[in-house]
Each structure stands twice: as structure tokens, then as C-alpha cells.
Write an enzyme that holds these catalytic residues in place. Structure first.
Site, PDB file in Angstrom:
ATOM      1  N   ASN A 199     -15.529  12.333  -3.202  1.00 22.98           N
ATOM      2  CA  ASN A 199     -14.234  12.149  -2.595  1.00 22.98           C
ATOM      3  C   ASN A 199     -12.949  12.318  -3.414  1.00 22.98           C
ATOM      4  O   ASN A 199     -13.192  11.902  -4.772  1.00 22.98           O
ATOM      5  CB  ASN A 199     -14.045  10.868  -1.997  1.00 22.98           C
ATOM      6  CG  ASN A 199     -12.581  10.667  -1.022  1.00 22.98           C
ATOM      7  OD1 ASN A 199     -12.329  11.559  -0.093  1.00 22.98           O
ATOM      8  ND2 ASN A 199     -11.676   9.659  -1.328  1.00 22.98           N
ATOM      9  N   GLU A 264      -8.004  10.902   3.605  1.00 24.22           N
ATOM     10  CA  GLU A 264      -6.776  10.038   3.283  1.00 24.22           C
ATOM     11  C   GLU A 264      -5.448  10.712   3.557  1.00 24.22           C
ATOM     12  O   GLU A 264      -4.447  10.618   2.829  1.00 24.22           O
ATOM     13  CB  GLU A 264      -6.834   9.751   1.665  1.00 24.22           C
ATOM     14  CG  GLU A 264      -7.929   9.032   1.272  1.00 24.22           C
ATOM     15  CD  GLU A 264      -8.007   8.468  -0.020  1.00 24.22           C
ATOM     16  OE1 GLU A 264      -6.923   8.379  -0.777  1.00 24.22           O
ATOM     17  OE2 GLU A 264      -9.236   7.996  -0.695  1.00 24.22           O
TER      18      GLU A 264
HETATM   19  O1  G2I Z   1      -3.368   5.910  -4.216  1.00 22.49           O
HETATM   20  C1  G2I Z   1      -3.782   6.519  -2.756  1.00 22.49           C
HETATM   21  C2  G2I Z   1      -5.223   6.592  -2.694  1.00 22.49           C
HETATM   22  C3  G2I Z   1      -5.746   7.591  -3.771  1.00 22.49           C
HETATM   23  N1  G2I Z   1      -7.053   8.048  -3.304  1.00 22.49           N
HETATM   24  C4  G2I Z   1      -7.836   6.648  -3.409  1.00 22.49           C
HETATM   25  C5  G2I Z   1      -7.452   5.281  -2.729  1.00 22.49           C
HETATM   26  O2  G2I Z   1      -8.303   4.393  -2.884  1.00 22.49           O
HETATM   27  C6  G2I Z   1      -5.957   5.336  -2.971  1.00 22.49           C
HETATM   28  O3  G2I Z   1      -5.507   4.139  -2.274  1.00 22.49           O
HETATM   29  C7  G2I Z   1      -4.412   3.548  -2.660  1.00 22.49           C
HETATM   30  C8  G2I Z   1      -4.232   2.178  -1.951  1.00 22.49           C
HETATM   31  O4  G2I Z   1      -3.909   2.790  -0.685  1.00 22.49           O
HETATM   32  C9  G2I Z   1      -3.192   1.204  -2.739  1.00 22.49           C
HETATM   33  O5  G2I Z   1      -2.996   0.090  -1.728  1.00 22.49           O
HETATM   34  O6  G2I Z   1      -4.945   2.806  -4.000  1.00 22.49           O
HETATM   35  C10 G2I Z   1      -3.919   2.246  -4.723  1.00 22.49           C
HETATM   36  C11 G2I Z   1      -4.399   1.672  -6.045  1.00 22.49           C
HETATM   37  O7  G2I Z   1      -4.590   2.863  -7.068  1.00 22.49           O
HETATM   38  C12 G2I Z   1      -3.485   0.936  -3.955  1.00 22.49           C
HETATM   39  O8  G2I Z   1      -2.494   0.370  -4.517  1.00 22.49           O
HETATM   40  C13 G2I Z   1      -2.744  -0.715  -5.155  1.00 22.49           C
HETATM   41  C14 G2I Z   1      -1.503  -1.333  -5.967  1.00 22.49           C
HETATM   42  O9  G2I Z   1      -1.291  -0.363  -6.999  1.00 22.49           O
HETATM   43  C15 G2I Z   1      -1.623  -2.646  -6.634  1.00 22.49           C
HETATM   44  O10 G2I Z   1      -0.650  -3.027  -7.163  1.00 22.49           O
HETATM   45  C16 G2I Z   1      -1.954  -3.890  -5.151  1.00 22.49           C
HETATM   46  O11 G2I Z   1      -2.212  -4.891  -5.901  1.00 22.49           O
HETATM   47  O12 G2I Z   1      -2.857  -2.021  -4.057  1.00 22.49           O
HETATM   48  C17 G2I Z   1      -3.257  -3.130  -4.666  1.00 22.49           C
HETATM   49  C18 G2I Z   1      -3.621  -4.155  -3.376  1.00 22.49           C
HETATM   50  O13 G2I Z   1      -2.479  -4.040  -2.495  1.00 22.49           O
END
Ligand code: G2I
Length: 468
Positions: A199, A264
């Protein structure tokens, strides 16, 4: 399913004796993004996350039938599932699975291996211990969720944007590219029934990064590595343009003998929102959905949560957002939502705004397109069919279906002072009562559809429409 829906819509049309109709609430409840996707043999899903599952207004929509699939945004990642070496925690992932099972949604597992959201102890491992730790992690997590997820993102985001391998990955640093095959083999052994995906983002259209992914998948297949699918994240932004030839890109991967999925999807913009940006965003959603529907092995589409209330975008890209089809108040955005519906083969009928403000946000109702009754136009010409798909005091939504030649121009003259406020799938010029619509670049080849919102008062006659 399509036949039943069509018969229902046709009966309503006949009963109404007019093009303007509003489906009943009961009918609307059965017609959702998921039901339309299912009629195309696909799923339509939304990511979610544990904190949001306590928001009952949010969960009512998430589990209310619009979505047949979910992906946990964070709770199956390494930092959550194995924060300390060999001490596993599945509580949060289980909570998402429980919600999904209670609401008839299947689950994509996300993700077994990623350079991001790793606990500190992984990065500190000596290189000689990385493979064992990696395989132990994959085995434990995939075994726990066996039978509960239909697919895994086994390896997430292996590439830099220029198509080189990400050296910041501790797995790549310790094992080179061998980590990828080892991860897939370990996942297959732990869960032989799950579809195993790689992915990434910025691989949605043709380009260096997509080429790198293509070459990797081709190599893995030739080596007999158990890879079943490629996920295209599709985190898009209207200010950067639509990915180049997405459908062709998806197709070339499918031709390698793997499934593909949009994993996504979101379409961000520089804030504030306005109707022009919303219309552009809608064409992006439409384009992505149409690309997936056009590729037989594209199995489904997941938006990266469904509402701006819980989007990852604003905290990552300062000043950007409004990326999802529902706004931060959990209200559908007619432009984006209807574009998805239309691209899935449905048509849109809007309930009166006065009804929606009087009662708690009724579902927007959709029905499949009635089939064209006219015979195909002669070569080199085109025909356009205009219909009103939703109407309320002061406003209506129109849709025009075009058949025939590539590079069409549709014109008409309104008879009753109607004014178009927004149009998707093309560009519009309205001068007084005269309207001219030319296709968006992706929509030039029929069968093509464009839609619009317009005002009306008193009478809302169907105009004679020309195509040239
Ligand atoms: O960044 C968007 C997506 C890109 N592809 C891989 C996915 O796994 C990714 O998802 C996001 C989440 O939606 C976010 O929610 O990944 C982020 C992290 O790289 C997530 O953010 C994190 C925050 O950065 C943290 O501060 C927080 O503790 O979410 C964590 C849980 O809420």
C-alpha cells in the site's frame, strides 16, 4: 439488485408522471454508497478510529448502511499492538472489529509493517534482531485477527516519492529489500485466507513512484511471493491536480495478476471551502470512483474517514482540509457525495432543504440511472438528455447524460429564469438564459454525465438541449 432498484425507480417515475421525484424515506434507506458499490461487485468503506466510536451521531452514520467496510486508522499499527517487545495489545483493534461485525462491515487490516508509528524499541534493535522481531510481530498480529480481517496492508509506504526505497525504514536498513518478501511470507503463514496487500500514496497515477511500485510487484510475483493486491491510498489535493491516467495505472497493476483497491481516499483543499473548490473536489471523487469501477480487479474504495470532523488532514497540512464527503457537522456535502453516487451508477434526488432542517438529516436518496431510451447518435455527433433529479422550493439538481462523440459541447436556453450555481463534470458558462457546458478533461468521452445545482421559481420547464 440493480434490476430491483431500477424497477423501483421506474415505478416511481411512472407514478409521478414527471422527471421530478423524491424517493420515500424507506426507499432511501436501502440505497447507499455501499449498496451502489455492491451492485458493481465492490465495497465502499470508511476508515475509523477508536476515539470516534464514542460519538453516537458519528457511529450512527458509520454503521448506518452507507459503508460496507472499515479500516482502523491507527489501532492495528505496531505502536498500538506491540508497544513493548513481545507484549501485545489488541483491545483497540478488537473494538473496531466488534463495531464492524455488528454493522455488517468487513475490515481491512492496517498495517503490519510501516516505518511510521513504530515504538522506540524497534528502532533501537541491533540489525541482527530486526528480522526476528518483524516476523514475530507479523505472526502475532495476523494470527490474532485471522478470520476477522479480509485483507492486510502487509507493507505500507515502502517508497520515497522519487521511487527509491525508504532508507528510514528500520526494516530496509537492516534487511534491504528482502524485508518485503519476508513480511509477505510471514503474513501468509499466519493468515492464509487474508488478501495480502502492499500500500502506498502518490502511486495513484502514472509516474516514477508508481513505476517503482509496479516493478516491485512484478518482481515479487515472479519470485512467487504471496502478494494478492496493491493499495492506492489516493490522498489527493485539488491544488495539485488529478493523478495522471489513474484508470490506466490501476489496470496495469491488475494485469500483473493482483487485485487493486483505493484504500485511503480523501480530497483536500486550501481552506476556506467555496463552491468552486467543492465542485473540483467532486470531480476528483468522481474520477477515482469511475477509475475503480472501470477496472475489473479494483475490489473497493475506502475513504479515510467519512467526515471532516475526524480527518487527519488539518493537523498535518496547515490551512488545508474539507477533504471528505461529510462536513465537520456530519452533514453530507451534496457535491462530493452526489458525485460518488453518480460515479457508482446511481442518480441523485435531494430532499427539500426545508425538510432536512426540520428533521434530523434524512439520508440523501439515490436511485440507479434509468437506461437511455434513445438510439445511439450517428458517428461524429452526440446527443444529450437533460433531467431534473431533485427539486425543492427555489432550487433543483439537474443531470445531463451525453452519448456520442468525444469532445462534446452541450447547450440549452432556460425558459424560466433558472440560474446555475454549481456544476460538476464540466465547465459551464451561463449568459442570461443561455447555458454552454464543455466537459472536464476526464469527462470528454461519452457516456459522460454532468450534474448541476440551479435556482428556479414558479415554473421549471425541461429545456431543449443541443449537443455538438
Ligand atoms: O497520514 C495519513 C495516512 C497515510 N497512510 C497511512 C495511514 O496509516 C495514515 O493514517 C494516519 C492516521 O489517520 C492518523 O490518525 O496516520 C497518522 C500517523 O502517521 C495518524 O495520526 C496520528 C497522530 O499523528 C498522532 O499524534 C496520534 O497520536 O494519530 C495518532 C492517534 O490518534
Amino acid at each position: 439488485m440493480r434490476r430491483t432498484l431500477f424497477a423501483g425507480a421506474a415505478a416511481l417515475l411512472a407514478a409521478a408522471g414527471t422527471f421530478t421525484f423524491v424517493l420515500t424515506r424507506a426507499e432511501a434507506a436501502t440505497q447507499t454508497l455501499q449498496s451502489l458499490a455492491a451492485a458493481n461487485g465492490r465495497y465502499f468503506g470508511s476508515a475509523t478510529d477508536n476515539p470516534e466510536l464514542t460519538d453516537t451521531a458519528y457511529t450512527a452514520i458509520l454503521g448506518g448502511g452507507e459503508f460496507g467496510q472499515t479500516t482502523p486508522g491507527n489501532s492495528m499499527k505496531w505502536d498500538t499492538t506491540e508497544p513493548t517487545r513481545n507484549a501485545f495489545s489488541f483491545t483497540k483493534g478488537d473494538a473496531v472489529v466488534t463495531f464492524a461485525q455488528a454493522h455488517n462491515m468487513k475490515v481491512r487490516g492496517h498495517t503490519l509493517l510501516w516505518h511510521n508509528q513504530l515504538p522506540g524499541w524497534v528502532s533501537q534493535l541491533p540489525a541482527t534482531e530486526v528480522q526476528a522481531a518483524m516476523e514475530n510481530h507479523i505472526t502475532a498480529v495476523a494470527t490474532h485477527f485471522r478470520g476477522k480481517v479480509f485483507a492486510w496492508d502487509v507493507v505500507n509506504e515502502p517508497f520515497n516519492d522519487d521511487g527509491t526505497f525508504r532508507s528510514t525504514s528500520p526494516f530496509y536498513a537492516a534487511m534491504g529489500t528482502d524485508y518485503i518478501a519476508a513480511a509477505f511470507r510471514t503474513a501468509r503463514a499466519a493468515d492464509p485466507d487474508a488478501k495480502l496487500y502492499i500500500n502506498d500514496y502518490n502511486t495513484d497515477g502514472l509516474g516514477a513512484k508508481a513505476d517503482a511500485m509496479y516493478n516491485l510487484v512484478k518482481t515479487l510475483k515472479s519470485q512467487g511471493v504471496p502478494i494478492d493486491g496493491v493499495g492506492f491510498q489516493a490522498h489527493l489535493a485539488i491544488q495539485y491536480g488529478f493523478p495522471s491516467q489513474m484508470q490506466q495505472n490501476l489496470q496495469r497493476f491488475a494485469d500483473l495478476g493482483v487485485d487493486v483497491a483505493i484504500t485511503e481516499l480523501d480530497v483536500r483543499m486550501v481552506l476556506p471551502r467555496d463552491s468552486t473548490k467543492d465542485a473540483t473536489q467532486a470531480t476528483y471523487y468522481s474520477n477515482v470512483v469511475k477509475a475503480c469501477v472501470a477496472v475489473t480487479r479494483c475490489v473497493g474504495i475506502t475513504i479515510w474517514d467519512y467526515t471532516d470532523k475526524y480527518s487527519w488532514v488539518p493537523s498535518t497540512f496547515s490551512g488545508q482540509g474539507a477533504a471528505l464527503p461529510w462536513d465537520e457537522n456530519l452533514q453530507q456535502k451534496p457535491t462530493a457525495y452526489n458525485a460518488i453516487v453518480t460515479a457508482l451508477g446511481g442518480t441523485v434526488s435531494s430532499p427539500s432543504p426545508s425538510v432536512s432542517s426540520a428533521s434530523p438529516s434524512p439520508s440523501r436518496s439515490v436511485s440507479p440511472s434509468p437506461s437511455a431510451s434513445s438510439s445511439p447518435p450517428p458517428a461524429g455527433s452526440c446527443t444529450a438528455t437533460y433531467k431534473i433529479v431533485g427539486s425543492w422550493p427555489g432550487g433543483f439538481q439537474g443531470e445531463v447524460n451525453v452519448t456520442g462523440k468525444t469532445g462534446w459541447t452541450v447547450t440549452w436556453t432556460f425558459a424560466n429564469g433558472q440560474t446555475i450555481s454549481q456544476l460538476w463534470g464540466g465547465t459551464v458558462t451561463q449568459s442570461g438564459a443561455s447555458v454552454t457546458v464543455k466537459p472536464a478533461s476526464w469527462n470528454a468521452t461519452p457516456p459522460a454525465t454532468f450534474g448541476f445545482l440551479a435556482s428556479w421559481n414558479g415554473t421549471n420547464a425541461i429545456p431543449a438541449v443541443s449537443c455538438s
